[in-house]
Design an enzyme around this catalytic site. Structure first.
Site, mmCIF file in Angstrom:
data_model
loop_
_atom_site.group_PDB
_atom_site.id
_atom_site.type_symbol
_atom_site.label_atom_id
_atom_site.label_comp_id
_atom_site.label_asym_id
_atom_site.label_seq_id
_atom_site.Cartn_x
_atom_site.Cartn_y
_atom_site.Cartn_z
ATOM 1 N N HIS A 122 66.769 3.203 -46.537
ATOM 2 C CA HIS A 122 66.931 3.243 -45.069
ATOM 3 C C HIS A 122 65.845 2.342 -44.465
ATOM 4 O O HIS A 122 64.775 2.181 -45.061
ATOM 5 C CB HIS A 122 66.730 4.704 -44.641
ATOM 6 C CG HIS A 122 67.045 5.002 -43.217
ATOM 7 N ND1 HIS A 122 66.169 4.743 -42.186
ATOM 8 C CD2 HIS A 122 68.138 5.571 -42.643
ATOM 9 C CE1 HIS A 122 66.709 5.148 -41.052
ATOM 10 N NE2 HIS A 122 67.905 5.654 -41.306
ATOM 11 N N ASP A 199 62.056 9.595 -50.631
ATOM 12 C CA ASP A 199 62.653 9.894 -49.333
ATOM 13 C C ASP A 199 63.727 10.962 -49.541
ATOM 14 O O ASP A 199 64.764 10.697 -50.163
ATOM 15 C CB ASP A 199 63.243 8.602 -48.754
ATOM 16 C CG ASP A 199 63.974 8.815 -47.429
ATOM 17 O OD1 ASP A 199 64.246 9.980 -47.076
ATOM 18 O OD2 ASP A 199 64.288 7.817 -46.765
ATOM 19 N N GLN A 202 68.146 12.755 -47.186
ATOM 20 C CA GLN A 202 69.545 13.092 -47.483
ATOM 21 C C GLN A 202 69.692 13.984 -48.713
ATOM 22 O O GLN A 202 70.811 14.242 -49.153
ATOM 23 C CB GLN A 202 70.369 11.799 -47.679
ATOM 24 C CG GLN A 202 70.411 10.897 -46.470
ATOM 25 C CD GLN A 202 71.138 11.510 -45.269
ATOM 26 O OE1 GLN A 202 71.836 12.509 -45.382
ATOM 27 N NE2 GLN A 202 70.935 10.913 -44.105
ATOM 28 N N LYS A 225 68.192 17.196 -39.896
ATOM 29 C CA LYS A 225 69.317 16.926 -40.800
ATOM 30 C C LYS A 225 69.639 18.156 -41.653
ATOM 31 O O LYS A 225 70.520 18.116 -42.502
ATOM 32 C CB LYS A 225 68.992 15.731 -41.701
ATOM 33 C CG LYS A 225 68.913 14.393 -40.953
ATOM 34 C CD LYS A 225 68.640 13.276 -41.915
ATOM 35 C CE LYS A 225 68.224 11.995 -41.220
ATOM 36 N NZ LYS A 225 69.297 11.348 -40.467
ATOM 37 N N CYS A 363 71.455 1.853 -40.559
ATOM 38 C CA CYS A 363 70.020 1.562 -40.769
ATOM 39 C C CYS A 363 69.751 1.132 -42.207
ATOM 40 O O CYS A 363 68.727 1.531 -42.794
ATOM 41 C CB CYS A 363 69.141 2.750 -40.399
ATOM 42 S SG CYS A 363 69.247 3.204 -38.679
HETATM 43 N N1 PLP Z 1 65.803 8.065 -44.733
HETATM 44 C C1 PLP Z 1 67.113 8.302 -44.909
HETATM 45 C C2 PLP Z 1 67.696 8.200 -46.282
HETATM 46 C C3 PLP Z 1 67.904 8.645 -43.807
HETATM 47 O O1 PLP Z 1 69.205 8.882 -43.980
HETATM 48 C C4 PLP Z 1 67.307 8.733 -42.525
HETATM 49 C C5 PLP Z 1 68.113 9.047 -41.336
HETATM 50 O O2 PLP Z 1 69.294 8.835 -41.281
HETATM 51 C C6 PLP Z 1 65.938 8.504 -42.411
HETATM 52 C C7 PLP Z 1 65.230 8.161 -43.531
HETATM 53 C C8 PLP Z 1 65.246 8.607 -41.098
HETATM 54 O O3 PLP Z 1 65.239 9.912 -40.654
HETATM 55 P P1 PLP Z 1 64.646 10.313 -39.224
HETATM 56 O O4 PLP Z 1 65.350 9.429 -38.229
HETATM 57 O O5 PLP Z 1 64.981 11.737 -39.069
HETATM 58 O O6 PLP Z 1 63.186 10.038 -39.261
#
Ligand code: PLP
Length: 404
Positions: A122, A199, A202, A225, A363
């Site tokens: 992301h 990370d 998900q 999430k 993203c």
């Molecule tokens: N990393 C992953 C794999 C994501 O799917 C997302 C959000 O869609 C993020 C990071 C960023 O999350 P946040 O916007 O809650 O900080």
């Protein structure tokens, strides 16, 4: 017992209509809906024990502090961390990664040093490192993947040099649904004497995470999430690393003693929690975790895996359907395109049928470049979705396809 009707009753928003059609909410990878127990708990706290945490001697401040610190313990158990001092409250995954990137690069990286990321990260696990690249002249290296979205671990091993300082990998791709072998990725990083950030944005919402078993050095995820409120997230860091990293932001709560000449800092986690934390949201997150625990992580996982399998099976029968990501080790996200239909057209027309999906690059523009596309339609599932909703999605995609 996994009673889907009871579960859906916990989320009143799911029974609303949009455009006079029953809402089919399949944008859970972006954010999930909140059960009543989370909303009630937060309202209750504002109504009855709202006071700033940590600083007060008075009763309400102590009550609020207790709820906040209990939430830390709930999170610790949820990811099976060794100590609550390894749990840092953040605003979300993005802030957690920015914290690590900033503090780690500050003291542990110099010009020419390298960070390894995966091609399916992301933006929030790419751009913070690029900001450090600009500031400190560090270099990003990228783990490639196969056409069906499986990381190339042989190529990963070849990326290490004596300048490699950290590895960052997502546990589950928010686009492809790929479940990456993070334990192996961490093991290889450690073999090269390098820490690893995972990370979990998900993964934490969908299956049991065990940071000690994974042996990762850092793990980040977002409350919103996983049925919790917005504005709260978690950075897990091994005690040793949190002790070594310099603070990210300065302010109240994170200091030991301040004078104009010299300031000393609190120990972790407070060292990384400058300012008033969102203590209402931390409590809300803990209630969301309790809710998931009550349903059972294994049951949630089994339910969502079946939905994913069913969605992939049904969607793949549509003419011109291209589903991205692997057939195996695929979590609750299905990204697709149909023929030459633009993903935005598909998403907009599905919306008119009451079906909420996400469209675009999600993203993950470098991943889109790798796939040679501009974007996808993405359906993503949560513990409250049903096969009937997937039938509605499939019927909707067929209907839109016929229009083109
Ligand atoms: N990393 C992953 C794999 C994501 O799917 C997302 C959000 O869609 C993020 C990071 C960023 O999350 P946040 O916007 O809650 O900080």
């Amino acid at each position: 017992m996994y009673n889907i009707n009871d579960i859906r009753n916990d989320f009143p928003i799911l029974s609303r209509n949009v455009y006079d059609k029953p809402l089919v909410y399949l944008d859970n990878a972006a954010t999930t809906q909140k059960p009543l127990c989370v909303l009630d708990a937060m309202r209750e706290e504002y109504l009855n024990v709202n006071a700033n945490v940590h600083r007060g001697v008075h009763w309400m401040s102590q009550q609020a502090t207790e709820l906040h610190e209990q939430a830390r313990e709930t999170v610790r158990q949820f990811i099976h961390a060794a100590k609550t001092t390894e749990i840092v409250f953040t605003r979300g995954t993005t802030e957690g990664i920015n914290l690590v990137a900033s503090s780690f690069a500050e003291d542990f990286m110099k010009e020419g040093d390298e960070v390894i990321v995966t091609v399916m990260e992301h933006h929030s696990d790419i751009v913070p490192w690029q900001l450090q690249a600009r500031r400190k002249g560090i270099v990003l290296k990228v783990i490639p993947m196969s056409d069906d979205g499986v990381l190339d671990l042989e190529a990963y091993q070849q990326l290490f040099t004596e300048k490699t300082k950290i590895v960052c990998a997502t546990q589950v791709s928010n686009v492809l649904g790929t479940i990456n072998p993070v334990k192996e990725i961490v093991r290889i990083a450690h073999e090269h004497g390098v820490p690893c950030l995972v990370d979990g944005a998900q993964s934490a919402p969908h299956f049991k995470v065990d940071v000690q078993d994974m042996d990762c050095d850092f793990f980040v995820f977002s409350g919103h999430k996983m049925y919790g409120p917005t504005g709260i997230g978690i950075l897990y860091g091994k005690e040793d690393w949190l002790d070594k990293l310099p603070p990210y932001q300065g302010g109240g709560e994170m200091i030991d003693h301040v004078s104009f000449e010299h300031t000393t800092f609190e120990r972790p986690p407070l060292k990384f929690e400058a300012g008033t934390p969102d203590y209402i949201a931390s409590h809300g997150l803990a209630v969301a975790i309790d809710y998931m625990n009550k349903l059972g992580l294994e049951q949630i996982e089994a339910h969502e895996r079946e939905l994913t399998r069913y969605a992939m099976e049904q969607l793949s029968q549509i003419d011109g359907m291209k589903i991205y990501g692997p057939k195996e080790h695929h979590d609750a996200v299905v990204s697709f395109n149909v023929g030459n239909i633009h993903h935005m057209d598909m998403g907009t027309l599905l919306d008119r049928l009451g079906i909420a999906v996400r469209t675009g690059h999600h993203c993950a523009q470098p991943l889109m470049d790798r796939l040679g596309i501009l974007g996808t339609v993405r359906a993503s599932f949560a513990l409250y979705n049903t096969k009937e909703e997937i039938d509605a999605l499939v019927a909707g995609v067929k209907r839109v396809s016929k229009m083109f």
